[in-house]
Design an enzyme around this catalytic site. Structure first.
Site, short mmCIF file in Angstrom:
data_model
loop_
_atom_site.label_atom_id
_atom_site.label_comp_id
_atom_site.label_asym_id
_atom_site.label_seq_id
_atom_site.Cartn_x
_atom_site.Cartn_y
_atom_site.Cartn_z
N LYS A 83 0.84 -1.20 0.00
CA LYS A 83 0.00 0.00 0.00
C LYS A 83 0.87 1.25 0.00
O LYS A 83 1.83 1.34 0.76
CB LYS A 83 -0.91 -0.01 1.23
CG LYS A 83 -1.88 -1.20 1.21
CD LYS A 83 -2.70 -1.30 2.48
CE LYS A 83 -1.88 -1.75 3.66
NZ LYS A 83 -2.67 -2.02 4.87
N THR B 171 -8.28 8.20 9.98
CA THR B 171 -7.87 7.03 9.19
C THR B 171 -7.62 5.81 10.09
O THR B 171 -6.97 4.86 9.67
CB THR B 171 -6.58 7.35 8.40
OG1 THR B 171 -5.59 7.81 9.33
CG2 THR B 171 -6.82 8.39 7.34
N GLY C 16 -7.89 2.40 11.53
CA GLY C 16 -8.49 1.14 11.08
C GLY C 16 -8.56 0.95 9.57
O GLY C 16 -9.22 0.03 9.09
N THR C 17 -7.87 1.80 8.82
CA THR C 17 -7.96 1.67 7.35
C THR C 17 -7.39 0.33 6.87
O THR C 17 -7.96 -0.31 6.00
CB THR C 17 -7.21 2.81 6.62
OG1 THR C 17 -5.94 2.97 7.23
CG2 THR C 17 -7.96 4.10 6.68
N GLY C 18 -6.26 -0.10 7.46
CA GLY C 18 -5.64 -1.36 7.01
C GLY C 18 -6.54 -2.55 7.28
O GLY C 18 -6.66 -3.47 6.45
N CYS C 19 -7.19 -2.56 8.45
CA CYS C 19 -8.10 -3.65 8.81
C CYS C 19 -9.25 -3.71 7.82
O CYS C 19 -9.61 -4.78 7.31
CB CYS C 19 -8.68 -3.43 10.21
SG CYS C 19 -7.45 -3.06 11.47
O1 PXL Z 1 -4.80 -1.49 11.69
C1 PXL Z 1 -3.98 -2.19 12.56
C2 PXL Z 1 -4.70 -2.67 13.77
C3 PXL Z 1 -5.00 -4.00 13.89
N1 PXL Z 1 -5.61 -4.51 14.99
C4 PXL Z 1 -5.95 -3.74 15.98
C5 PXL Z 1 -5.71 -2.39 15.90
C6 PXL Z 1 -5.05 -1.84 14.77
C7 PXL Z 1 -4.79 -0.42 14.67
O2 PXL Z 1 -5.19 0.38 15.46
O3 PXL Z 1 -6.07 -1.61 16.89
C8 PXL Z 1 -6.63 -4.32 17.17
#
Ligand code: PXL
Length: 272
Positions: free
Chosen positions: A176, A207, A209-212
């Site tokens: 990314k 932003t 939690g964008t990756g999740c």
């Molecule tokens: O986006 C990565 C991530 C994954 N898992 C948990 C998170 C985060 C980012 O904050 O809190 C539990």
């Protein structure tokens, strides 16, 4: 695929609902896939950052996995935060016995900069989990750790995606581009071709939690039979809308809007 498409996330929690398991379940729901979750760590966090992490015992994570797989076998699995080497080894053992799509978000640090896994886990992600993956979705700092060279351009990101697939054994890798300066291009390499995904940068601090969310949408689309490049294209559009229509909640770096894709064409809500 089962009669009802289903996906399982194995990850940590965010009680403020923007990241981790909570973001994954919201994303599965928006993509009309039945969502299930196995918790690895309970995280005390909000939009400012992480205050504490409670890792569940590996034996208890195993019991949760048994509960799911012995009843409702998911069509795809994604992993997010896996804090320890022991947890990773358990998850690898379980996945080796199942034929399911597997998407890894190789979460190492939260957006707030807080570490979400113990240091030696990095090698275990690379050596034990990556070879099982249908898709891996590192950002630039995570990709740099996986390939062990610096990434400052799209050319470097292409090189990294190719190493992750050809040398580390994932079926496909999306590096990314959000951390690169200039145009944010995500680069997918799927063993045959490179694919490029671009979007307008939205200037916002929301932003979290964008990756999740991005990797959860890829997972949901693979469940529905989409090819990897198509799944990534849908995820890119979904996350772009989720950021553009962010809700402006949270006093720190707030969450994205998981129903933003339903607001396409409307003015943004004001989460600057
Ligand atoms: O986006 C990565 C991530 C994954 N898992 C948990 C998170 C985060 C980012 O904050 O809190 C539990």
């Amino acid at each position: 695929m089962g009669i009802i498409p289903s996906a399982l996330t194995i990850a940590g929690t965010d009680p403020t609902g923007g990241a981790g398991i909570q973001a994954d379940l919201k994303s599965f729901q928006e993509r009309e896939v039945y969502g299930m979750s196995v918790v690895t760590s309970v995280v005390a966090q909000n939009t400012f950052g992480v205050t504490d992490i409670h890792n569940l015992p590996v034996s208890f994570i195993e019991k949760q996995l048994d509960s799911v797989f012995s009843d409702i076998k998911p069509d795809a699995v994604k992993t997010g935060m896996i804090a320890t080497v022991d947890m990773m080894e358990l998850i690898a053992e379980v996945l080796k016995k199942q034929s399911v799509h597997y998407v890894i978000d190789p979460v190492m640090v939260a957006k707030s900069g807080d570490a979400l896994m113990e240091e030696p886990s990095r090698e275990v992600i690379r050596d034990v989990l990556l070879p099982l993956a249908s898709v891996v979705t590192p950002n630039v700092p995570e990709a740099e750790i996986l390939v062990d060279f610096t990434i400052t351009s799209t050319e470097d990101a292409k090189k990294a995606a190719k190493v992750i697939v050809n040398q580390l054994g994932a079926q496909a890798a999306v590096v990314k581009g959000g951390h690169l300066t200039g145009e944010a291009i995500d680069v997918l390499y799927d063993k045959r071709d490179f694919h490029y995904f671009k979007s307008e940068r939205t200037s916002t601090k929301h932003t979290h939690g964008t990756g999740c969310t991005f990797s959860a949408v890829i997972t949901a689309e693979l469940v529905k039979g989409k090819a990897v490049a198509e799944a990534v294209a849908i995820a890119k559009e979904f996350i772009t809308d989720a950021i553009h229509y962010s809700l402006g909640i949270g006093k720190g770096n707030g969450p994205t809007n998981h129903w933003g894709h339903r607001l396409q064409g409307l003015p943004s809500i004001g989460g600057e």
